[in-house]
Design a protein around this motif. Sequence first.
Motif, PDB file in Angstrom:
ATOM      1  N   ALA A  86      -3.065  -3.027 -34.634  1.00 30.21           N
ATOM      2  CA  ALA A  86      -2.921  -1.780 -35.617  1.00 30.21           C
ATOM      3  C   ALA A  86      -2.790  -2.935 -36.941  1.00 30.21           C
ATOM      4  O   ALA A  86      -3.571  -2.052 -37.352  1.00 30.21           O
ATOM      5  CB  ALA A  86      -1.717  -1.764 -35.408  1.00 30.21           C
ATOM      6  N   TYR A  87      -2.644  -4.300 -36.870  1.00 35.79           N
ATOM      7  CA  TYR A  87      -1.911  -4.731 -38.606  1.00 35.79           C
ATOM      8  C   TYR A  87      -3.467  -4.946 -39.187  1.00 35.79           C
ATOM      9  O   TYR A  87      -3.753  -4.532 -40.438  1.00 35.79           O
ATOM     10  CB  TYR A  87      -1.702  -6.021 -38.547  1.00 35.79           C
ATOM     11  CG  TYR A  87      -2.118  -6.725 -37.412  1.00 35.79           C
ATOM     12  CD1 TYR A  87      -2.535  -8.130 -37.676  1.00 35.79           C
ATOM     13  CD2 TYR A  87      -1.322  -6.736 -36.483  1.00 35.79           C
ATOM     14  CE1 TYR A  87      -3.134  -9.006 -37.118  1.00 35.79           C
ATOM     15  CE2 TYR A  87      -1.612  -7.984 -35.657  1.00 35.79           C
ATOM     16  CZ  TYR A  87      -2.244  -8.577 -35.681  1.00 35.79           C
ATOM     17  OH  TYR A  87      -2.288  -9.880 -34.648  1.00 35.79           O
ATOM     18  N   VAL A  88      -4.617  -5.148 -37.816  1.00 39.88           N
ATOM     19  CA  VAL A  88      -5.992  -4.939 -38.947  1.00 39.88           C
ATOM     20  C   VAL A  88      -7.182  -3.571 -39.280  1.00 39.88           C
ATOM     21  O   VAL A  88      -7.949  -3.592 -40.306  1.00 39.88           O
ATOM     22  CB  VAL A  88      -7.264  -6.304 -37.589  1.00 39.88           C
ATOM     23  CG1 VAL A  88      -8.378  -6.289 -38.611  1.00 39.88           C
ATOM     24  CG2 VAL A  88      -6.493  -7.369 -37.225  1.00 39.88           C
ATOM     25  N   THR A  89      -6.768  -3.040 -38.440  1.00 40.43           N
ATOM     26  CA  THR A  89      -7.400  -2.075 -38.483  1.00 40.43           C
ATOM     27  C   THR A  89      -6.387  -0.548 -39.378  1.00 40.43           C
ATOM     28  O   THR A  89      -7.555   0.041 -40.306  1.00 40.43           O
ATOM     29  CB  THR A  89      -7.290  -0.808 -36.793  1.00 40.43           C
ATOM     30  OG1 THR A  89      -7.605  -1.855 -36.072  1.00 40.43           O
ATOM     31  CG2 THR A  89      -7.769   0.374 -36.958  1.00 40.43           C
ATOM     32  N   ALA A  90      -5.722  -1.135 -39.477  1.00 42.29           N
ATOM     33  CA  ALA A  90      -4.594  -1.291 -41.390  1.00 42.29           C
ATOM     34  C   ALA A  90      -4.837  -1.213 -42.711  1.00 42.29           C
ATOM     35  O   ALA A  90      -5.454  -0.131 -43.464  1.00 42.29           O
ATOM     36  CB  ALA A  90      -3.124  -1.647 -41.365  1.00 42.29           C
ATOM     37  N   GLU A  91      -5.148  -2.342 -42.667  1.00 40.39           N
ATOM     38  CA  GLU A  91      -5.681  -3.394 -43.601  1.00 40.39           C
ATOM     39  C   GLU A  91      -7.685  -2.595 -43.820  1.00 40.39           C
ATOM     40  O   GLU A  91      -7.699  -2.177 -44.826  1.00 40.39           O
ATOM     41  CB  GLU A  91      -6.033  -4.784 -43.288  1.00 40.39           C
ATOM     42  CG  GLU A  91      -6.836  -4.955 -44.779  1.00 40.39           C
ATOM     43  CD  GLU A  91      -6.331  -6.447 -44.801  1.00 40.39           C
ATOM     44  OE1 GLU A  91      -7.180  -7.652 -45.776  1.00 40.39           O
ATOM     45  OE2 GLU A  91      -5.896  -7.206 -43.389  1.00 40.39           O
ATOM     46  N   LEU A  92      -8.402  -2.671 -43.158  1.00 44.62           N
ATOM     47  CA  LEU A  92      -9.543  -1.989 -43.148  1.00 44.62           C
ATOM     48  C   LEU A  92      -9.774  -0.345 -43.434  1.00 44.62           C
ATOM     49  O   LEU A  92     -10.668  -0.061 -43.908  1.00 44.62           O
ATOM     50  CB  LEU A  92     -10.492  -1.809 -41.793  1.00 44.62           C
ATOM     51  CG  LEU A  92     -11.084  -3.834 -41.286  1.00 44.62           C
ATOM     52  CD1 LEU A  92     -11.143  -2.902 -39.771  1.00 44.62           C
ATOM     53  CD2 LEU A  92     -12.174  -3.967 -41.579  1.00 44.62           C
ATOM     54  N   LEU A  93      -8.815   0.298 -42.948  1.00 51.46           N
ATOM     55  CA  LEU A  93      -8.852   1.705 -43.120  1.00 51.46           C
ATOM     56  C   LEU A  93      -7.815   2.194 -44.256  1.00 51.46           C
ATOM     57  O   LEU A  93      -7.658   3.700 -44.853  1.00 51.46           O
ATOM     58  CB  LEU A  93      -8.463   2.428 -41.630  1.00 51.46           C
ATOM     59  CG  LEU A  93      -9.293   2.158 -40.988  1.00 51.46           C
ATOM     60  CD1 LEU A  93      -8.901   3.702 -39.484  1.00 51.46           C
ATOM     61  CD2 LEU A  93     -10.843   2.401 -41.358  1.00 51.46           C
ATOM     62  N   GLU A  94      -6.752   1.231 -44.926  1.00 47.95           N
ATOM     63  CA  GLU A  94      -6.883   1.471 -46.370  1.00 47.95           C
ATOM     64  C   GLU A  94      -7.219   2.507 -47.139  1.00 47.95           C
ATOM     65  O   GLU A  94      -6.878   3.493 -47.592  1.00 47.95           O
ATOM     66  CB  GLU A  94      -5.780   0.405 -46.568  1.00 47.95           C
ATOM     67  CG  GLU A  94      -4.002   0.646 -47.679  1.00 47.95           C
ATOM     68  CD  GLU A  94      -4.587   1.295 -48.834  1.00 47.95           C
ATOM     69  OE1 GLU A  94      -4.211   1.933 -49.095  1.00 47.95           O
ATOM     70  OE2 GLU A  94      -5.857   1.088 -49.224  1.00 47.95           O
ATOM     71  N   PRO A  95      -8.639   2.083 -47.710  1.00 51.64           N
ATOM     72  CA  PRO A  95      -9.287   2.306 -48.205  1.00 51.64           C
ATOM     73  C   PRO A  95      -9.867   4.019 -47.884  1.00 51.64           C
ATOM     74  O   PRO A  95      -9.645   4.799 -48.990  1.00 51.64           O
ATOM     75  CB  PRO A  95     -10.182   1.676 -49.020  1.00 51.64           C
ATOM     76  CG  PRO A  95      -9.910   0.490 -48.649  1.00 51.64           C
ATOM     77  CD  PRO A  95      -8.523   0.611 -47.336  1.00 51.64           C
ATOM     78  N   LEU A  96     -10.518   3.843 -46.736  1.00 50.65           N
ATOM     79  CA  LEU A  96     -11.126   5.061 -46.239  1.00 50.65           C
ATOM     80  C   LEU A  96      -9.697   6.267 -46.291  1.00 50.65           C
ATOM     81  O   LEU A  96      -9.985   7.831 -46.356  1.00 50.65           O
ATOM     82  CB  LEU A  96     -11.467   5.089 -44.931  1.00 50.65           C
ATOM     83  CG  LEU A  96     -12.671   4.044 -45.137  1.00 50.65           C
ATOM     84  CD1 LEU A  96     -13.092   4.392 -43.597  1.00 50.65           C
ATOM     85  CD2 LEU A  96     -13.648   4.812 -46.072  1.00 50.65           C
ATOM     86  N   GLN A  97      -8.440   6.098 -45.384  1.00 46.64           N
ATOM     87  CA  GLN A  97      -7.476   6.491 -45.256  1.00 46.64           C
ATOM     88  C   GLN A  97      -6.126   6.513 -44.946  1.00 46.64           C
ATOM     89  O   GLN A  97      -5.925   5.157 -43.611  1.00 46.64           O
ATOM     90  CB  GLN A  97      -7.622   7.450 -43.468  1.00 46.64           C
ATOM     91  CG  GLN A  97      -8.141   8.177 -43.119  1.00 46.64           C
ATOM     92  CD  GLN A  97      -6.558   9.486 -43.643  1.00 46.64           C
ATOM     93  OE1 GLN A  97      -5.331   8.666 -43.604  1.00 46.64           O
ATOM     94  NE2 GLN A  97      -6.840  10.856 -43.828  1.00 46.64           N
TER      95      GLN A  97
END
Length: 279
Positions: A86-97
């Motif tokens: 979750a913490y990796v996905t959160a960083e990747l998607l912060e600019p998108l969503q």
Amino acid sequence: PLGKGGLKTVADPNVPSTKPGELGSFKGGLKALPEAIAAQLGDRLKLNWHLTRLDRTERETYIAVFSTPDGQQEVEARTVVLTTPAYVTAELLEPLQPEISSALQALTYPTVASVVLAYPVSDVKGKLVGFGNLIPRGQGIRTLGTIWTSSLFAGRAPAGWQTLTSYIGGATDSEIGNLDSEQIVEQVHRDLSKILLKPDAAQPKVLALKLWKRAIPQYNLGHLDRLQQVDRGLKSLPGLYLCSNYFGGVALGDCVRRGFERAPEVGEYLQQQSDSRSI
């Protein structure tokens, strides 16, 4: 038979049958599963590729930017499946969503160590028959629980030896991450001496120790609300799928089941995209 999503499943006659509730594993350990998947994928499998950025294009595709041993690589794809924590996905998607990112950032991953020790059978208080033992937090014992590995599966220890896999740390004991390997082993050995071992048990053979600073995601109060927030955010990112152990169970079987559920969803989306472009 048809699994969820209409995916046909066929039993392999080479796989031994099990009774309800009976556990199974691979003779060579769980690594046999990813090794078999890797063999099937061949050169399509890319190792040491680190996803650093994910961008959405006007063509309704995604540009995945990777850091690789050969430098930066970009891949354009109609669909992306993220199996990252979750913490990796959160960083990747912060600019998108940002809505998805904020929900995933709220998930916690406590520190846990896995310690595999071997003892002579003569040092164990009695014959261990069963899965293992869990230890309530009020018992004054730091170890969370122990799997009786060589009692569960054949070939996990030579004759005359007992292999035990213990877990220590967790949400109420984050300080375990401050100990070195020798201290963690000694703590587990002391705890086992209070439960399973005879008073004069010798020091164990240390077969493995792995410390995960961020181990298993916790399904804390409000978890379902956060997942609903993730689902709402995904509606604005068609073709993007999340498939990780913060959804619906952390066990291996749960992860496999989730993969079989996601696969037809991805296939259906790709088919719809192909149909719309051919019109």
